[in-house]
Design a protein around this motif. Structure first.
Motif, mmCIF file in Angstrom:
data_model
loop_
_atom_site.group_PDB
_atom_site.id
_atom_site.type_symbol
_atom_site.label_atom_id
_atom_site.label_comp_id
_atom_site.label_asym_id
_atom_site.label_seq_id
_atom_site.Cartn_x
_atom_site.Cartn_y
_atom_site.Cartn_z
ATOM 1 N N ALA A 230 -3.279 2.253 -20.770
ATOM 2 C CA ALA A 230 -3.528 3.452 -19.970
ATOM 3 C C ALA A 230 -2.499 3.509 -18.845
ATOM 4 O O ALA A 230 -1.967 2.473 -18.429
ATOM 5 C CB ALA A 230 -4.946 3.443 -19.398
ATOM 6 N N ASN A 231 -2.197 4.702 -18.379
ATOM 7 C CA ASN A 231 -1.358 4.832 -17.193
ATOM 8 C C ASN A 231 -1.635 6.134 -16.459
ATOM 9 O O ASN A 231 -2.212 7.092 -17.013
ATOM 10 C CB ASN A 231 0.135 4.680 -17.492
ATOM 11 N N ALA A 232 -1.248 6.159 -15.187
ATOM 12 C CA ALA A 232 -1.427 7.325 -14.321
ATOM 13 C C ALA A 232 -0.081 7.670 -13.696
ATOM 14 O O ALA A 232 0.580 6.802 -13.124
ATOM 15 C CB ALA A 232 -2.469 7.036 -13.245
ATOM 16 N N ASP A 233 0.306 8.929 -13.808
ATOM 17 C CA ASP A 233 1.573 9.399 -13.234
ATOM 18 C C ASP A 233 1.285 10.421 -12.138
ATOM 19 O O ASP A 233 0.179 10.944 -12.036
ATOM 20 C CB ASP A 233 2.436 10.019 -14.332
ATOM 21 N N HIS A 234 2.299 10.722 -11.316
ATOM 22 C CA HIS A 234 2.184 11.658 -10.187
ATOM 23 C C HIS A 234 1.176 11.156 -9.159
ATOM 24 O O HIS A 234 0.413 11.939 -8.585
ATOM 25 C CB HIS A 234 1.767 13.066 -10.638
ATOM 26 N N ILE A 235 1.158 9.869 -8.909
ATOM 27 C CA ILE A 235 0.194 9.302 -7.966
ATOM 28 C C ILE A 235 0.424 9.819 -6.552
ATOM 29 O O ILE A 235 -0.531 10.075 -5.800
ATOM 30 C CB ILE A 235 0.260 7.759 -8.001
ATOM 31 N N PHE A 236 1.688 9.998 -6.153
ATOM 32 C CA PHE A 236 1.994 10.542 -4.825
ATOM 33 C C PHE A 236 1.815 12.059 -4.769
ATOM 34 O O PHE A 236 1.767 12.628 -3.685
ATOM 35 C CB PHE A 236 3.425 10.186 -4.415
ATOM 36 N N GLY A 237 1.735 12.711 -5.936
ATOM 37 C CA GLY A 237 1.534 14.155 -5.976
ATOM 38 C C GLY A 237 2.659 14.930 -5.317
ATOM 39 O O GLY A 237 2.439 15.721 -4.403
ATOM 40 N N SER A 238 3.898 14.717 -5.768
ATOM 41 C CA SER A 238 5.053 15.367 -5.134
ATOM 42 C C SER A 238 4.923 16.886 -5.166
ATOM 43 O O SER A 238 4.295 17.472 -6.042
ATOM 44 C CB SER A 238 6.346 14.949 -5.841
ATOM 45 N N MET A 239 5.576 17.532 -4.186
ATOM 46 C CA MET A 239 5.496 18.980 -4.066
ATOM 47 C C MET A 239 6.153 19.670 -5.258
ATOM 48 O O MET A 239 5.682 20.698 -5.737
ATOM 49 C CB MET A 239 6.177 19.426 -2.766
ATOM 50 N N ASN A 249 1.045 25.641 -1.462
ATOM 51 C CA ASN A 249 0.655 25.242 -0.112
ATOM 52 C C ASN A 249 1.129 23.826 0.180
ATOM 53 O O ASN A 249 1.099 22.952 -0.676
ATOM 54 C CB ASN A 249 -0.874 25.334 0.025
ATOM 55 N N GLU A 250 1.560 23.563 1.419
ATOM 56 C CA GLU A 250 2.061 22.245 1.818
ATOM 57 C C GLU A 250 1.030 21.144 1.592
ATOM 58 O O GLU A 250 1.383 19.999 1.329
ATOM 59 C CB GLU A 250 2.468 22.266 3.299
ATOM 60 N N LEU A 251 -0.244 21.479 1.718
ATOM 61 C CA LEU A 251 -1.300 20.469 1.629
ATOM 62 C C LEU A 251 -1.719 20.191 0.187
ATOM 63 O O LEU A 251 -2.448 19.237 -0.071
ATOM 64 C CB LEU A 251 -2.528 20.910 2.440
ATOM 65 N N GLN A 252 -1.273 21.010 -0.741
ATOM 66 C CA GLN A 252 -1.646 20.826 -2.138
ATOM 67 C C GLN A 252 -0.688 19.859 -2.829
ATOM 68 O O GLN A 252 0.510 19.881 -2.579
ATOM 69 C CB GLN A 252 -1.653 22.169 -2.875
ATOM 70 N N ARG A 253 -1.245 19.014 -3.663
ATOM 71 C CA ARG A 253 -0.453 18.019 -4.371
ATOM 72 C C ARG A 253 -0.684 18.116 -5.875
ATOM 73 O O ARG A 253 -1.724 18.615 -6.325
ATOM 74 C CB ARG A 253 -0.822 16.609 -3.881
ATOM 75 N N ALA A 254 0.285 17.626 -6.612
ATOM 76 C CA ALA A 254 0.162 17.666 -8.069
ATOM 77 C C ALA A 254 -0.998 16.792 -8.532
ATOM 78 O O ALA A 254 -1.237 15.717 -7.974
ATOM 79 C CB ALA A 254 1.462 17.187 -8.711
ATOM 80 N N PRO A 255 -1.727 17.224 -9.560
ATOM 81 C CA PRO A 255 -2.807 16.385 -10.107
ATOM 82 C C PRO A 255 -2.240 15.162 -10.819
ATOM 83 O O PRO A 255 -1.131 15.192 -11.356
ATOM 84 C CB PRO A 255 -3.520 17.312 -11.083
ATOM 85 N N VAL A 256 -2.995 14.085 -10.817
ATOM 86 C CA VAL A 256 -2.589 12.862 -11.510
ATOM 87 C C VAL A 256 -2.600 13.115 -13.020
ATOM 88 O O VAL A 256 -3.518 13.750 -13.552
ATOM 89 C CB VAL A 256 -3.535 11.696 -11.154
#
Length: 314
Positions: A230-239, A249-256
């Motif tokens: 298993a793995n998870a990507d976009h952990i930091f949720g880049s803009m 929105n600045e406060l919204q992040r990409a889903p994992v």
């Protein structure tokens, strides 16, 4: 008296001779039985060889389920190193790959994606290392997305035939928009089942961001009979990734982006025929699906197919 003693000696001698003959007859029967068993065994082995099947060979090979550590997945716009980062160097060899993917070709919102990568196994570190480049264009070049990533996976031997392969992936991405080619109100779909309608707010968010960093973590367990990971990507949720889902929105992040996989293989005794089966679960924003895939390989010819739980064929 002398006659009586002589008669007794004669009787004793007769008993001894009788016992001797009986013993010899028993030995002869055992020898004949042993010779018969040997002939039967030779005939049986001969029949097995003629049929192309040998019990001893089967027991030694013990070939039922296996794991060649060289998996291939039939999923749109994805290679094995994206499905699980632990696959980097997992087959203890070096490899290069190139994938191309087209979504909605000929339409205003068509997506063209190209992936180029190289991964290797480093014996001194007992680890795998891989680098990947991805370039995507949406809507005839209206949106351009460039990503590069570096993956690292140490190979840890737990027991004989069982290897634990944790993995980390560092990603950098840059996204740009050509306002002259993309009109407000246009529907955009970078990733399957995550479409959104382009607005002025999205344009401002695109041009205000240059290079973004992100992180992925995962693991893979390889055994003699199969694999699971298993793995998870976009952990930091880049803009930049968030913009793929209409989040301006600045406060919204990409889903994992979550992947889980399990699979096994069967290899024939002569190693010419290989069957592989996998099940992959994916959760990414609005996308939530399971892929069932199967592949048959004979010598160098490979043929496979897969279908998702929402009816997508591949």
């Amino acid at each position: 008296d002398n006659h009586s003693i002589s008669s007794d000696d004669s009787k004793n001698q007769s008993v001894i001779n009788s016992t001797s003959v009986s013993s010899e007859t028993k030995d002869n029967k055992e020898n004949k039985a042993s010779e018969s068993r040997e002939r039967d065994s030779k005939e049986t082995n001969s029949r097995e060889i003629k049929l192309g099947f040998n019990n001893n060979r089967w027991k030694k090979q013990n070939v039922l389920l296996t794991n060649t550590r060289n998996q291939e997945y039939l999923i749109p716009a994805a290679n094995r190193n994206q499905i699980n980062f632990g696959h980097v160097g997992s087959d203890f060899s070096n490899s290069a790959y190139w994938n191309s993917y087209a979504q909605y070709p000929g339409r205003d919102n068509q997506l063209l994606a190209n992936q180029l990568g190289y991964d290797m196994y480093i014996p001194q570190l007992k680890s795998g290392l891989g680098i990947q480049f991805m370039y995507s264009t949406l809507g005839n070049g209206a949106v351009k997305d460039f990503e590069t990533s570096l993956s690292y996976s140490p190979k840890i031997l737990l027991t004989k035939g069982l290897v634990f392969e944790p993995a980390v992936r560092l990603r950098m991405s840059s996204t740009g928009v050509d306002r002259n080619q993309l009109n407000p109100g246009t529907w955009i779909e970078f990733d399957r089942m995550n479409a959104f309608q382009y607005t002025q707010e999205h344009y401002d968010a695109f041009v205000s961001r240059s290079v973004q960093q992100d992180l992925g973590l995962g693991f893979l367990i390889n055994s003699k009979w199969g694999f699971v990971g298993a793995n998870a990507d976009h952990i930091f949720g880049s803009m930049n990734q968030a913009l793929h889902y209409g989040m301006a929105n600045e406060l919204q992040r990409a889903p994992v982006f979550f992947n889980a996989v399990i699979g096994t293989e069967y290899e024939s005794l002569n190693k010419k025929l290989l069957w592989a089966g996998q099940m992959i679960y994916q959760k990414h924003g609005m996308m939530n699906r399971i892929w069932f895939g199967s592949r048959i390989k004979y010598n160098s010819l490979s043929l496979g197919a897969s279908v998702s739980s929402i009816g997508e064929p591949m």
